[in-house]
Design a protein around this motif. Structure first.
Motif, PDB file in Angstrom:
ATOM      1  N   ARG A  36      15.775   9.645 -56.589  1.00  0.00           N
ATOM      2  CA  ARG A  36      16.234  10.335 -55.382  1.00  0.00           C
ATOM      3  C   ARG A  36      17.471  11.189 -55.586  1.00  0.00           C
ATOM      4  O   ARG A  36      17.755  12.083 -54.794  1.00  0.00           O
ATOM      5  CB  ARG A  36      16.483   9.306 -54.274  1.00  0.00           C
ATOM      6  CG  ARG A  36      15.208   8.670 -53.740  1.00  0.00           C
ATOM      7  CD  ARG A  36      15.499   7.596 -52.719  1.00  0.00           C
ATOM      8  NE  ARG A  36      16.042   6.392 -53.343  1.00  0.00           N
ATOM      9  CZ  ARG A  36      16.435   5.311 -52.674  1.00  0.00           C
ATOM     10  NH1 ARG A  36      16.391   5.306 -51.348  1.00  0.00           N
ATOM     11  NH2 ARG A  36      16.887   4.257 -53.314  1.00  0.00           N
ATOM     12  N   HIS A  37      18.257  10.888 -56.616  1.00  0.00           N
ATOM     13  CA  HIS A  37      19.471  11.653 -56.900  1.00  0.00           C
ATOM     14  C   HIS A  37      19.342  12.327 -58.267  1.00  0.00           C
ATOM     15  O   HIS A  37      18.559  11.900 -59.107  1.00  0.00           O
ATOM     16  CB  HIS A  37      20.702  10.731 -56.953  1.00  0.00           C
ATOM     17  CG  HIS A  37      20.942   9.946 -55.713  1.00  0.00           C
ATOM     18  ND1 HIS A  37      20.252   8.781 -55.432  1.00  0.00           N
ATOM     19  CD2 HIS A  37      21.804  10.134 -54.680  1.00  0.00           C
ATOM     20  CE1 HIS A  37      20.671   8.287 -54.278  1.00  0.00           C
ATOM     21  NE2 HIS A  37      21.611   9.102 -53.799  1.00  0.00           N
ATOM     22  N   GLN A  38      20.149  13.374 -58.471  1.00  0.00           N
ATOM     23  CA  GLN A  38      20.303  13.884 -59.825  1.00  0.00           C
ATOM     24  C   GLN A  38      21.049  12.813 -60.609  1.00  0.00           C
ATOM     25  O   GLN A  38      22.117  12.339 -60.189  1.00  0.00           O
ATOM     26  CB  GLN A  38      21.101  15.192 -59.844  1.00  0.00           C
ATOM     27  CG  GLN A  38      21.326  15.758 -61.237  1.00  0.00           C
ATOM     28  CD  GLN A  38      20.511  16.986 -61.537  1.00  0.00           C
ATOM     29  OE1 GLN A  38      19.870  17.548 -60.660  1.00  0.00           O
ATOM     30  NE2 GLN A  38      20.527  17.432 -62.787  1.00  0.00           N
ATOM     31  N   LEU A  39      20.498  12.412 -61.750  1.00  0.00           N
ATOM     32  CA  LEU A  39      21.086  11.362 -62.567  1.00  0.00           C
ATOM     33  C   LEU A  39      21.613  11.979 -63.859  1.00  0.00           C
ATOM     34  O   LEU A  39      20.861  12.633 -64.594  1.00  0.00           O
ATOM     35  CB  LEU A  39      20.042  10.287 -62.894  1.00  0.00           C
ATOM     36  CG  LEU A  39      19.319   9.655 -61.700  1.00  0.00           C
ATOM     37  CD1 LEU A  39      18.284   8.644 -62.189  1.00  0.00           C
ATOM     38  CD2 LEU A  39      20.316   8.994 -60.753  1.00  0.00           C
ATOM     39  N   MET A  72      18.141  24.313 -64.866  1.00  0.00           N
ATOM     40  CA  MET A  72      17.812  23.224 -63.952  1.00  0.00           C
ATOM     41  C   MET A  72      18.139  23.531 -62.496  1.00  0.00           C
ATOM     42  O   MET A  72      17.631  22.870 -61.594  1.00  0.00           O
ATOM     43  CB  MET A  72      18.539  21.937 -64.362  1.00  0.00           C
ATOM     44  CG  MET A  72      18.119  21.368 -65.701  1.00  0.00           C
ATOM     45  SD  MET A  72      18.859  19.742 -66.055  1.00  0.00           S
ATOM     46  CE  MET A  72      17.741  18.635 -65.187  1.00  0.00           C
ATOM     47  N   GLY A  73      19.035  24.470 -62.238  1.00  0.00           N
ATOM     48  CA  GLY A  73      19.405  24.743 -60.858  1.00  0.00           C
ATOM     49  C   GLY A  73      20.195  23.620 -60.215  1.00  0.00           C
ATOM     50  O   GLY A  73      20.092  23.389 -59.013  1.00  0.00           O
ATOM     51  N   GLY A 107      22.606  15.104 -54.113  1.00  0.00           N
ATOM     52  CA  GLY A 107      23.765  14.429 -54.681  1.00  0.00           C
ATOM     53  C   GLY A 107      23.572  14.136 -56.158  1.00  0.00           C
ATOM     54  O   GLY A 107      22.453  14.182 -56.681  1.00  0.00           O
ATOM     55  N   THR A 108      24.674  13.829 -56.829  1.00  0.00           N
ATOM     56  CA  THR A 108      24.647  13.479 -58.246  1.00  0.00           C
ATOM     57  C   THR A 108      25.184  12.065 -58.436  1.00  0.00           C
ATOM     58  O   THR A 108      26.198  11.696 -57.832  1.00  0.00           O
ATOM     59  CB  THR A 108      25.516  14.443 -59.080  1.00  0.00           C
ATOM     60  OG1 THR A 108      25.031  15.774 -58.917  1.00  0.00           O
ATOM     61  CG2 THR A 108      25.490  14.084 -60.564  1.00  0.00           C
ATOM     62  N   SER A 112      23.917  19.471 -55.144  1.00  0.00           N
ATOM     63  CA  SER A 112      22.590  19.830 -54.662  1.00  0.00           C
ATOM     64  C   SER A 112      21.764  20.419 -55.788  1.00  0.00           C
ATOM     65  O   SER A 112      22.217  20.525 -56.937  1.00  0.00           O
ATOM     66  CB  SER A 112      22.707  20.842 -53.509  1.00  0.00           C
ATOM     67  OG  SER A 112      23.529  20.341 -52.473  1.00  0.00           O
ATOM     68  N   VAL A 113      20.533  20.832 -55.469  1.00  0.00           N
ATOM     69  CA  VAL A 113      19.672  21.528 -56.411  1.00  0.00           C
ATOM     70  C   VAL A 113      19.041  22.716 -55.703  1.00  0.00           C
ATOM     71  O   VAL A 113      18.943  22.759 -54.470  1.00  0.00           O
ATOM     72  CB  VAL A 113      18.570  20.611 -56.992  1.00  0.00           C
ATOM     73  CG1 VAL A 113      19.177  19.447 -57.759  1.00  0.00           C
ATOM     74  CG2 VAL A 113      17.636  20.104 -55.897  1.00  0.00           C
ATOM     75  N   VAL A 114      18.605  23.703 -56.506  1.00  0.00           N
ATOM     76  CA  VAL A 114      17.946  24.888 -55.959  1.00  0.00           C
ATOM     77  C   VAL A 114      17.009  25.429 -57.025  1.00  0.00           C
ATOM     78  O   VAL A 114      17.226  25.208 -58.229  1.00  0.00           O
ATOM     79  CB  VAL A 114      18.995  25.955 -55.546  1.00  0.00           C
ATOM     80  CG1 VAL A 114      19.630  26.605 -56.768  1.00  0.00           C
ATOM     81  CG2 VAL A 114      18.400  27.002 -54.616  1.00  0.00           C
ATOM     82  N   TYR A 115      15.942  26.104 -56.597  1.00  0.00           N
ATOM     83  CA  TYR A 115      15.085  26.795 -57.554  1.00  0.00           C
ATOM     84  C   TYR A 115      15.668  28.190 -57.729  1.00  0.00           C
ATOM     85  O   TYR A 115      15.496  29.071 -56.886  1.00  0.00           O
ATOM     86  CB  TYR A 115      13.643  26.845 -57.072  1.00  0.00           C
ATOM     87  CG  TYR A 115      12.718  27.478 -58.088  1.00  0.00           C
ATOM     88  CD1 TYR A 115      12.607  26.960 -59.374  1.00  0.00           C
ATOM     89  CD2 TYR A 115      11.987  28.615 -57.767  1.00  0.00           C
ATOM     90  CE1 TYR A 115      11.786  27.550 -60.318  1.00  0.00           C
ATOM     91  CE2 TYR A 115      11.156  29.208 -58.701  1.00  0.00           C
ATOM     92  CZ  TYR A 115      11.062  28.665 -59.980  1.00  0.00           C
ATOM     93  OH  TYR A 115      10.246  29.263 -60.911  1.00  0.00           O
TER      94      TYR A 115
END
Length: 372
Positions: free
Chosen positions: A226-229, A44-45, A87-88, A144-147
């Protein structure tokens, strides 16, 4: 072929980060990768501070600091890295989980990590797609997230000195020599094994088990989430050592797509979709975000996490082979913790000051099982 100071086996996120920082430390580095795929390509990154124990927290917190520095540079050089500070939200479905969120908040704040407890109305306002009846959430804004596949490419391409990458299958490691399947040999000053789930083929006795996971991704629906849930029950499921489990984990991608997880299955290396497990995972997601039922899923796939018995990665010098270094067993946190893993290994290999205590991750703790 000309010898390198260090040969890194594996061009996933952990191997790429190690190669990047070793090159930045002034060493000549060569990467060998068999292009067999791994957690970097499948995961998931999610760049997340995890605090199940002190060692996990130290490694992930140090890594997030580095990700916050790397991320904007990655986006500027290679927009496909898709770094985003979303954000999470750790979702509390009931009063007991809300109490867990409060305890988690206290622990994170004690280590200087900014976070915020949200009541039910605030949660509903921030993420209206969530079902009603939830008790609240803990917001960790720095996550955060990243590919990850593109981020790994960036690390290999933007080091202080060039990092050649050779696509080949390693047959065996003998001291400082890496033997390839075509019979040729690569010489080095040291070898660093960062081959994820495939590392056991080259280092007998590594106590790594595969944890299979399923993921699904939707078409583009910008603004849905909008956020990682993540449900707070995810933490318990993530550290189970047997059986099959699912948990709600939903990530908004910068493309507008939604990435849906997660599941865990032990002791299988079959990459085929398990429809029963996938169905359980999707039902879990629908329980939290009912509107997902109206969206179009365009792809499902599986991947494998490399899990150790104690849930911590193996980072450091092999206890019986002084020229072999290990960076394996990161399970589902390889992308998150790659920077601090690389910092720790670069310091150990070059003799620089250690950025954190290496003891919890040391291969010495599995000395009895590793082949001498």
């Amino acid at each position: 072929m000309q010898a390198a100071d260090v040969i890194v086996i594996g061009a996933g996120m952990v191997g790429a980060a190690c190669a990047h920082l070793l090159a930045n430390a002034g060493l000549s580095v060569r990467v060998i990768d068999a292009r067999r795929g791994g957690a970097t390509q499948a995961g998931m990154g999610h760049l997340v501070v995890m605090d199940d124990n002190a060692a996990e927290l130290a490694l992930s917190q140090a890594s997030l600091d580095q990700w916050h520095a790397w991320g904007p540079r990655m986006n500027a050089d290679l927009p496909g890295c898709a770094y985003a500070n979303c954000g999470t939200l750790w979702i509390a479905a009931n009063a007991e989980e809300m109490a867990g969120a409060e305890a988690k908040a206290a622990g994170l704040r004690a280590h200087g990590i900014a976070c915020e407890l949200l009541d039910a109305p605030t949660l509903a306002r921030l993420e209206p797609a969530l079902r009603t009846g939830l008790h609240g959430a803990l917001k960790v804004g720095g996550d955060s997230v990243v590919y990850a596949p593109n981020a790994a490419q960036w690390l290999l391409a933007h080091a202080a000195s060039p990092i050649p990458v050779e696509h080949a299958q390693v047959a065996r490691i003998e001291g400082r020599r890496v033997h390839l399947s075509d019979g040729s040999v690569r010489e080095s000053g040291a070898v660093l094994l960062a081959a994820g789930i495939h590392a056991t083929e080259l280092c007998p006795g590594l106590p790594i088990r595969p944890k299979k996971g399923h993921l699904a991704i939707t078409d583009r629906y910008p603004g849905t989430v909008r956020h990682q849930l993540v449900e707070l029950g995810y933490i318990t499921n993530a550290h189970q050592s047997d059986g099959t489990s699912v948990a709600f984990n939903l990530q908004p991608r910068p493309t507008g797509q939604l990435l849906i997880g997660s599941s865990r299955q032990f002791d299988t290396t079959d990459p085929a979709i398990d429809n029963a497990v996938l169905a359980r995972m999707l039902r879990r997601a629908l329980d939290y975000v009912p509107g997902l039922a109206e969206l179009n899923a365009i792809r499902t796939w599986t991947g494998f996490r490399a899990a150790t018995p104690d849930g911590l990665p193996i980072i450091g010098r092999h206890p019986h082979h002084s020229d072999l270094w290990l960076a394996v067993g990161h399970e589902g946190l390889g992308v998150t913790t790659a920077p601090a893993t690389a910092q720790l290994l670069a310091a150990q290999i070059t003799g620089a000051a250690l950025p954190l205590d290496p003891t919890p991750y040391s291969p010495e703790r599995f000395s009895g099982s590793l082949i001498a």
